[in-house]
Write a protein that holds these residues in place. Structure first.
Motif, short mmCIF file in Angstrom:
data_model
loop_
_atom_site.label_atom_id
_atom_site.label_comp_id
_atom_site.label_asym_id
_atom_site.label_seq_id
_atom_site.Cartn_x
_atom_site.Cartn_y
_atom_site.Cartn_z
N ALA A 265 0.84 -1.20 0.00
CA ALA A 265 0.00 0.00 0.00
C ALA A 265 0.88 1.25 0.00
CB ALA A 265 -0.92 0.00 1.22
N ASN A 266 1.95 1.25 0.79
CA ASN A 266 2.89 2.37 0.78
C ASN A 266 3.62 2.47 -0.55
OD1 ASN A 266 2.23 3.00 3.40
ND2 ASN A 266 4.01 2.02 4.32
N PHE A 267 4.01 1.32 -1.08
CA PHE A 267 4.77 1.28 -2.33
C PHE A 267 3.99 1.88 -3.49
CE2 PHE A 267 5.77 -1.26 -6.19
CZ PHE A 267 7.07 -0.84 -6.38
N ALA A 268 2.68 1.70 -3.50
CA ALA A 268 1.85 2.15 -4.62
C ALA A 268 1.45 3.61 -4.52
CB ALA A 268 0.60 1.26 -4.74
N ARG A 269 1.84 4.30 -3.45
CA ARG A 269 1.56 5.73 -3.30
C ARG A 269 2.87 6.48 -3.43
NH1 ARG A 269 -1.90 3.29 0.64
NH2 ARG A 269 -4.10 3.79 0.23
N TRP A 270 2.93 7.42 -4.39
CA TRP A 270 4.21 8.06 -4.70
C TRP A 270 4.79 8.78 -3.49
CZ3 TRP A 270 5.23 5.29 -8.40
CH2 TRP A 270 4.42 5.12 -9.51
N ASN A 271 3.96 9.44 -2.69
CA ASN A 271 4.49 10.16 -1.53
C ASN A 271 5.06 9.20 -0.49
OD1 ASN A 271 1.73 9.34 -1.08
ND2 ASN A 271 1.69 10.63 0.75
#
Length: 436
Positions: A265-271
């Motif tokens: 989930a973190n990986f798929a969000r650029w920020n």
């Protein structure tokens, strides 16, 4: 050139790109340009690159922004941290700070560092102390349960450090509406739809002319912290993450367990991806790889973070998304450090992935109309701005509600900043400010 106090400055600080416009009392407005690589750029990429350089016996942290940040990152001559889409953290109470080399940076530290690089490259025309500095803000900030007051506190602190303590803050779609209204030669009720990287914002405006003076009345606003980056998330989640261990398993204390999904989930969000190298995620992923039933995909995941391949992934995903706006299918390809991910993506697949997101955006459009007490048939024109407005599923949403003949659009990057600068030249700029 007339004294600087006669000019107004409009600043569209965006999740992906930032644009600054300057308007004069004669109604003329133009974008601030940045000379880079032999080109005059009107768009300043919202990105930062920090790196260490040796000075005497010690190290000193340097920082660049915009295209210079990308250039520094791609050269890769020093240990560095590359950060993008950090606007998404503005309203997040959980984002306290990030460590970059030896220092800790809160959101306002990142934003002020970015603005200083912009000011340095923008030259003397950018006057933070101008009579009217108008800064855009979303109707609703991005993120889960965003804290509007916190975001505005952080904005004011960061812009204040550069001398813009008295700046006014205006909803971004209102800025776009002012830009569009210059084309009107009659009274009209207009819906402005502004699609950014992190937010989708909608404003219903009533424009009229009296004695040759354009007057505008805001009727209703609505926004949602969901836009282009969310569509990117769907591509990463469906195409990339499954090839990097998502859905895999590891062994712990004699049990077979699923690899936690929050890493992906973190990986798929650029920020969030930009922060994974500086958080504890990287260490935890290395520990998982040692006990994974199939460690190779996780090792590729680790390499993407370790070797700062997030920007290359961003480009690959953005390219695929853009291609699907004009073609029925595209070939996705991401390469780097021995990693080669390829997949065919059809527009039908992509639209199925974003179906829920589009439905939430549609509900927000309806909310803006309801707040304005206006029916779809009473909207004379719909002004679309922002790159996501080119996604066929988004355009279809507006065609179904308003008809194709009522839709219009303009430059996807510059219209908001131009409109904000023009608001600074209006009779009463303060009436457009958002109370905070």
């Amino acid at each position: 050139m007339p004294p600087s106090h006669e000019f107004s400055v409009g600043i569209d600080f965006g999740t992906s790109n930032t644009v600054v416009a300057i308007a004069g009392p004669d109604g003329q407005v133009e974008a601030l340009t940045f000379e880079h690589g032999g080109e005059s750029l009107k768009v300043y990429v919202t990105a930062l690159c920090f790196w260490d350089e040796r000075h005497g016996n010690g190290l000193r942290t340097q920082v660049e922004g915009g295209p210079w940040a990308i250039e520094q990152f791609l050269e890769g001559l020093h240990a560095h941290r590359f950060i993008q889409s950090f606007k998404t953290f503005a309203a997040s109470p959980s984002f306290k700070e990030t460590r970059i080399f030896r220092e800790r940076y809160a959101f306002e530290d990142l934003l002020s560092a970015f603005l200083r690089t912009l000011a340095r490259h923008g030259g003397s025309r950018l006057d933070w102390g101008a009579r009217n500095v108008i800064i855009g803000r979303p109707v609703q900030f991005a993120g889960y349960n965003p804290d509007d007051a916190l975001a505005m506190q952080r904005y004011r602190a960061a812009f204040g450090r550069l001398g813009a303590e008295q700046a006014r803050y205006v909803y971004e779609p209102v800025g776009a509406a002012f830009f569009y209204a210059r084309q009107l030669d009659h009274d009209a009720t207009v819906l402005v739809a502004d699609f950014g990287g992190g937010t989708s914002d909608f404003s219903v405006m009533r424009f009229s002319r009296a004695g040759g003076v354009l007057r505008a009345e805001p009727l209703g606003h609505a926004g949602i912290g969901l836009a282009g980056d969310a569509f990117d998330y769907r591509i990463v989640d469906h195409v990339v993450s499954p090839r990097l261990g998502k859905g895999g398993h590891y062994r712990s204390m004699g049990k077979t367990l699923s690899i936690p999904n929050h890493y992906y989930a973190n990986f798929a969000r650029w920020n969030q991806l930009a922060m994974m190298k500086g958080s504890g995620d990287l260490k935890e992923l290395r520990e998982l790889a040692r006990t994974a039933l199939d460690p190779e995909p996780l090792e590729k995941f680790i390499d993407i973070i370790e070797y700062d391949l997030g920007f290359a992934l961003y480009r690959a995903v953005s390219s695929a998304k853009m291609a699907l706006s004009s073609r029925e299918e595209t070939q996705f390809r991401f390469q780097g450090e021995g990693i080669d991910i390829q997949a065919r993506i059809t527009r039908a697949e992509f639209e199925s992935w974003i179906e829920e997101d589009v439905a939430r955006i549609a509900a927000t459009v309806d909310e803006a109309l309801a707040r304005a007490d206006v029916r779809p048939e009473q909207i004379e024109r719909v002004f679309l701005t922002g790159g996501t407005s080119f996604v066929p599923a988004i355009r279809r949403l507006f065609v179904e509600r308003f008809g194709d003949s009522r839709l219009t659009s303009a430059d996807q990057f510059e219209s908001i900043a131009y409109g904000l600068a023009l608001i600074g030249q209006s009779e009463d700029p303060g009436r457009w400010s958002v109370a905070s």
